[in-house]
Write an enzyme that holds these catalytic residues in place. Structure first.
Site, PDB file in Angstrom:
ATOM      1  N   THR A  49     -13.388  75.874  32.498  1.00  0.00           N
ATOM      2  CA  THR A  49     -12.416  76.952  32.231  1.00  0.00           C
ATOM      3  C   THR A  49     -12.757  77.671  30.929  1.00  0.00           C
ATOM      4  OG1 THR A  49     -10.820  75.477  33.277  1.00  0.00           O
ATOM      5  CG2 THR A  49      -9.937  77.449  32.244  1.00  0.00           C
ATOM      6  N   GLY A 103      -9.687  73.422  27.672  1.00  0.00           N
ATOM      7  CA  GLY A 103      -9.156  73.124  29.003  1.00  0.00           C
ATOM      8  C   GLY A 103      -8.423  71.793  29.000  1.00  0.00           C
ATOM      9  N   GLU A 124     -13.091  66.971  21.018  1.00  0.00           N
ATOM     10  CA  GLU A 124     -12.015  67.908  21.367  1.00  0.00           C
ATOM     11  C   GLU A 124     -10.744  67.587  20.582  1.00  0.00           C
ATOM     12  OE1 GLU A 124     -13.460  68.872  25.926  1.00  0.00           O
ATOM     13  OE2 GLU A 124     -11.960  67.333  25.593  1.00  0.00           O
TER      14      GLU A 124
HETATM   15  C1  5RP Z   1     -13.833  67.873  28.773  1.00  0.00           C
HETATM   16  C2  5RP Z   1     -12.431  68.277  28.971  1.00  0.00           C
HETATM   17  C3  5RP Z   1     -12.193  69.532  29.734  1.00  0.00           C
HETATM   18  O1  5RP Z   1     -11.542  70.444  28.945  1.00  0.00           O
HETATM   19  C4  5RP Z   1     -11.380  69.173  30.950  1.00  0.00           C
HETATM   20  O2  5RP Z   1     -12.088  68.192  31.704  1.00  0.00           O
HETATM   21  C5  5RP Z   1     -11.100  70.383  31.821  1.00  0.00           C
HETATM   22  O3  5RP Z   1     -12.283  70.837  32.377  1.00  0.00           O
HETATM   23  P1  5RP Z   1     -12.322  72.052  33.395  1.00  0.00           P
HETATM   24  O4  5RP Z   1     -11.984  73.272  32.621  1.00  0.00           O
HETATM   25  O5  5RP Z   1     -13.745  72.069  33.912  1.00  0.00           O
HETATM   26  O6  5RP Z   1     -11.338  71.760  34.493  1.00  0.00           O
HETATM   27  O7  5RP Z   1     -11.493  67.664  28.530  1.00  0.00           O
HETATM   28  O8  5RP Z   1     -13.907  66.661  28.070  1.00  0.00           O
END
Ligand code: 5RP
Length: 249
Positions: A49, A103, A124
């Site tokens: 995302t 995300g 993150e």
């Molecule tokens: C990675 C994360 C991502 O933000 C989470 O998995 C969401 O990913 P996506 O946008 O592909 O659904 O926490 O560690």
């Protein structure tokens, strides 16, 4: 408090996955439109995302001649920033961020998140904690009343490799459910994070007091971080199937 904004798709969506991609784009664009200002230090999250948010960020920087710097949350985020020609920084030079956008794998009604589907949860969480505003972007599939309703893969826990077996035993003994060592492509070996660690996915069975559970898991020797983000997200943008964006804060 939540609100809805109408931004209709520019093309028709033929499949569910096209629709989800459009929804990610809506969320990413709306968050960047609302939360990026000149001279901002911006935390850039990881996943699929965030790619749309960085596209829009680069567009705004070029069109509006914005001066920003970006702090990545993963190798993937670092590459995204560089590929878009955006200025790259780090927490050594910019330990205080204006905003971090990222995300999520699941968002409950009180903005508690599961993150770490991509294995970048530790960086993150660090970057989000350093930001004045932590903004989440997601498609409609991530919205849930209660954790575990949508995201079935469990709560990611980053661990020091030598400790993965005792941590697995400890979590299941104390909290139930099942803990699985995350494996890479073709199950050739465990996924190794950007920090050189392993990821355990805890498939919990019951609804827990997430704050207590998070603290308890973090106390286990060898646990680096959990993918539970509690009381951190200020606002979530959900891209919806009908072309609108729903905001929860
Ligand atoms: C990675 C994360 C991502 O933000 C989470 O998995 C969401 O990913 P996506 O946008 O592909 O659904 O926490 O560690």
């Amino acid at each position: 408090k939540s609100s809805q904004r109408h931004m209709f798709f520019t093309k028709s969506c033929s499949t569910g996955s096209d629709m989800a991609e459009e929804a990610k784009k809506l969320a990413g664009y709306a968050a960047v439109n609302d939360h990026i200002k000149n001279n901002y230090v911006v935390g850039v999250g990881s996943g699929s995302t965030i790619v749309y948010a960085v596209d829009r960020l680069a567009e705004r920087v070029q069109q509006e001649k914005l001066k920003i710097v970006c702090v990545p949350t993963s190798f993937q985020a670092r590459q995204l920033i560089l590929q878009h020609g955006l200025p790259l920084s780090d927490l050594d030079r910019h330990p205080e961020l204006d905003v971090a956008i990222d995300g999520a794998d699941e968002v409950d009604s009180s903005l508690t998140l599961i993150k770490g589907g991509g294995g970048c949860l530790t960086q993150e969480k660090i970057v989000a904690e350093c930001a004045r505003h932590f903004i989440v972007i997601a498609d409609y599939r991530k919205d849930s009343k209660c954790l575990g309703q949508q995201w079935k893969k469990g709560i990611p826990v980053e661990v020091i490799p030598m400790a993965y077996v005792p941590i697995t035993r400890d979590i299941t003994r104390r909290f139930g459910g099942e803990v699985v060592l995350r494996m890479g492509v073709n199950k050739a070996g465990p996924v190794v994070t950007d920090n050189g660690n392993f990821i355990l996915d805890w498939k919990f069975e019951n609804v827990h007091n997430w704050k207590e559970v998070n603290t308890a898991i973090k106390m286990i020797p060898g646990v680096v971080e959990t993918g539970l983000f509690i009381g951190m997200a200020e606002r979530v943008y959900f891209g919806m199937q009908d072309g609108t964006v729903q905001i929860r804060d």
